[in-house]
Design an enzyme around this catalytic site. Structure first.
Site, PDB file in Angstrom:
ATOM      1  N   HIS A 197       9.003 -26.632   0.202  1.00  0.00           N
ATOM      2  CA  HIS A 197       8.348 -27.738  -0.491  1.00  0.00           C
ATOM      3  C   HIS A 197       7.206 -27.233  -1.370  1.00  0.00           C
ATOM      4  O   HIS A 197       6.322 -27.996  -1.749  1.00  0.00           O
ATOM      5  CB  HIS A 197       7.852 -28.758   0.543  1.00  0.00           C
ATOM      6  CG  HIS A 197       8.969 -29.244   1.423  1.00  0.00           C
ATOM      7  ND1 HIS A 197       9.717 -30.355   1.112  1.00  0.00           N
ATOM      8  CD2 HIS A 197       9.499 -28.708   2.554  1.00  0.00           C
ATOM      9  CE1 HIS A 197      10.653 -30.508   2.048  1.00  0.00           C
ATOM     10  NE2 HIS A 197      10.543 -29.523   2.932  1.00  0.00           N
ATOM     11  N   GLU A 256       0.834  -1.215   0.000  1.00  0.00           N
ATOM     12  CA  GLU A 256       0.000   0.000   0.000  1.00  0.00           C
ATOM     13  C   GLU A 256       0.862   1.255   0.000  1.00  0.00           C
ATOM     14  O   GLU A 256       0.466   2.282  -0.527  1.00  0.00           O
ATOM     15  CB  GLU A 256      -0.939   0.018   1.220  1.00  0.00           C
ATOM     16  CG  GLU A 256      -2.179  -0.822   1.006  1.00  0.00           C
ATOM     17  CD  GLU A 256      -3.309  -0.524   1.978  1.00  0.00           C
ATOM     18  OE1 GLU A 256      -3.105   0.201   2.963  1.00  0.00           O
ATOM     19  OE2 GLU A 256      -4.410  -1.064   1.759  1.00  0.00           O
ATOM     20  N   LYS A 308     -13.681   0.200  -2.825  1.00  0.00           N
ATOM     21  CA  LYS A 308     -14.552   0.417  -1.660  1.00  0.00           C
ATOM     22  C   LYS A 308     -15.851   1.102  -2.097  1.00  0.00           C
ATOM     23  O   LYS A 308     -16.941   0.723  -1.690  1.00  0.00           O
ATOM     24  CB  LYS A 308     -13.857   1.327  -0.634  1.00  0.00           C
ATOM     25  CG  LYS A 308     -12.871   0.649   0.282  1.00  0.00           C
ATOM     26  CD  LYS A 308     -12.478   1.628   1.400  1.00  0.00           C
ATOM     27  CE  LYS A 308     -11.451   1.033   2.339  1.00  0.00           C
ATOM     28  NZ  LYS A 308     -11.063   1.928   3.424  1.00  0.00           N
TER      29      LYS A 308
END
Ligand code: PA5
Length: 469
Positions: free
Chosen positions: A324, A295, A438
């Site tokens: 892995h 951000e 938003k």
């Protein structure tokens, strides 16, 4: 006084180790010193001018006092502490809890010094209904800490409204207000209004401190203090690191070296920054870092308003689990990553590995050795393998993991982010690109005032069957 430290180690990015094609030469590091030193001075000036208020949080005496006062009030009545927040209002709480409290903290009363802790930082009905059906008959022993600077964030607001209704139905208005603590803007905003009207206990999200820089404020301190984390040590660790990251001597300043090396590699096409802790308890710190880095540094415009579309991509991996899963790519895929390992030198708990059955002598090499030795050998082994393929590696060493070193780490990476912002010439403290998503959610959920946006979204909302396979 705690003497344990975090240390920043950068030899394994040098040309001496990985060659000139991918490594940093002595001349290049000197150039980085020349470029960065004035920016350290600039950042120190910004701080004096009040532009980086997060830098002063470890010195604030009011916040720990207020936090401890509220923690003292609720500690006897509270068996469960529930944080409702998202992004910068949750990631720090989670990181502190994972790093500094036992793995089975919530399950085993003998292993915890405070209430059980739950942090809800998402919207998931299945998760929440499961929790609510468990907590339903324990509400009078449960405190909800709604953490939201604005109070308008849809995720946190929705969770809060669900909890509010449940508390009002089960405990009535007096009981309801006792069970909620709001951490929010000191003066304005939706949550401040609700808290004032309802009479909640409140704490501040400090003015001028963005969510992702707020973990050392009441945002992160309340759940930590209540759950037995030594917040004084945490803040002392941050102050200790402040001495180091304020130094104008580039080679003695770990934040300056970290920011400069990251910036250098971004410019050389290594645009992915992998944080790779080798300690399970540090894993959520890399999640916290991921938000801080993304951000703060991912920006379309520079400070002059020019298009730059810049920003290193933070990725988190966990040792040894991701050996892995990811290391095949990290070694043989594109050499476009800078690795930052986190390594613990002295583990406070260790286990000796048991004897192998007689029929399997091939496992004997493990028997009698400490688990910490295995973990750190795997880290060194992975680093060796990456260096073999000329992949640059940094390491942050923790002498130990405790509140003091975690405070140092947080402050180191916050200041690194500020310096990286200056190197990239962007504003590290805003997040304009988060807003459109938003607002689109507001529009889709029928918030008045967003009708025009709702129309624009329709083509995305309508699924075109011709492309659905
Ligand atoms: O770092 C940030 O600023 C964000 O992640 C915010 O913390 C997040 O969006 C939550 O915002 P608020 O505290 O207003 O609910």
């Amino acid at each position: 006084m705690n003497n344990s430290k975090v240390h920043f180690y950068y030899k394994n990015v040098t040309a001496e180790v990985i060659g000139t094609e991918h490594g940093i030469t002595a001349e290049q590091i000197d150039e980085l010193a020349q470029k960065t030193t004035p920016l350290i001075e600039k950042l120190n000036e910004h701080r004096k001018a009040g532009k980086t208020r997060y830098r002063d949080l470890p010195y604030n005496e009011q916040y720990p006092k207020q936090v401890c006062e509220i923690a003292g009030q609720v500690t006897k009545e509270c068996e469960n502490f529930v944080v409702l927040g998202i992004g910068g209002s949750a990631l720090g709480n989670i990181a502190l809890q994972t790093a500094l409290n036992p793995y089975l903290y919530n399950l085993d009363p003998a292993q915890r010094k405070g209430p059980r802790l739950f942090v809800f930082d998402n919207v998931d009905a299945m998760q929440l209904t499961s929790f609510l059906s468990w907590i339903g008959d324990k509400l009078d022993k449960t405190i909800f800490n709604v953490v939201s600077k604005s109070g308008r964030t849809a995720e946190t607001a929705a969770q809060f409204l669900i909890i509010r209704q449940m508390l009002l139905e089960k405990l009535g208005p007096t009981g309801y207000k006792k069970q909620i603590i709001a951490t929010t803007d000191p003066k304005e905003g939706t949550m401040r209004k609700i808290a004032s009207e309802a009479g909640f206990r409140t704490l501040e999200v400090p003015d001028g401190v963005g969510g992702r820089f707020s973990v050392l404020s009441p945002v992160g301190l309340l759940s930590a203090a209540l759950c037995g984390i030594d917040i004084e040590s945490l803040l002392a660790g941050a102050r200790d690191m402040d001495q180091r990251v304020s130094r104008t001597d580039f080679f003695a300043n770990p934040a300056a070296l970290n920011a400069a090396i990251n910036w250098h590699y971004y410019n050389r096409g290594k645009r992915i920054s992998v944080m790779f802790p080798y300690a399970w308890r540090l894993k959520d710190l890399s999640d916290w870092y991921r938000q801080l880095w993304a951000e703060s540094l991912g920006k379309s415009k520079n400070i002059k308003g020019q298009d730059v579309f810049i920003g290193p991509t933070p990725v988190n991996a966990l040792g040894t689990t991701d050996q892995h899963s990811q290391v095949q790519l990290y070694r043989e895929g594109p050499n476009d990553k800078l690795f930052t390992f986190l390594q613990v030198r002295d583990f406070d708990n260790d286990i000796v590995i048991g004897a192998a059955p007689e029929s399997t002598p091939e496992l004997n090499y493990l028997a009698g050795k400490h688990m910490s030795r295995l973990l750190n050998s795997e880290k060194t082994g992975t680093e060796y393998a990456l260096l073999h393929d000329k992949r640059p590696c940094l390491t942050v060493f923790f002498d130990q993991v405790n509140a003091f070193t975690i405070g140092q780490f947080i402050y180191l990476f916050e200041t690194t982010t500020s310096l990286a912002g200056l190197l990239f010439e962007i504003n590290a403290y805003d997040q304009p690109a988060v807003e459109l998503g938003k607002e689109a959610t507001f529009a889709l959920m029928g918030q008045p005032g967003y009708e025009e946006l709702a129309e624009k979204i329709k083509p995305v909302q309508q699924i075109d069957g011709g492309y659905l396979v």
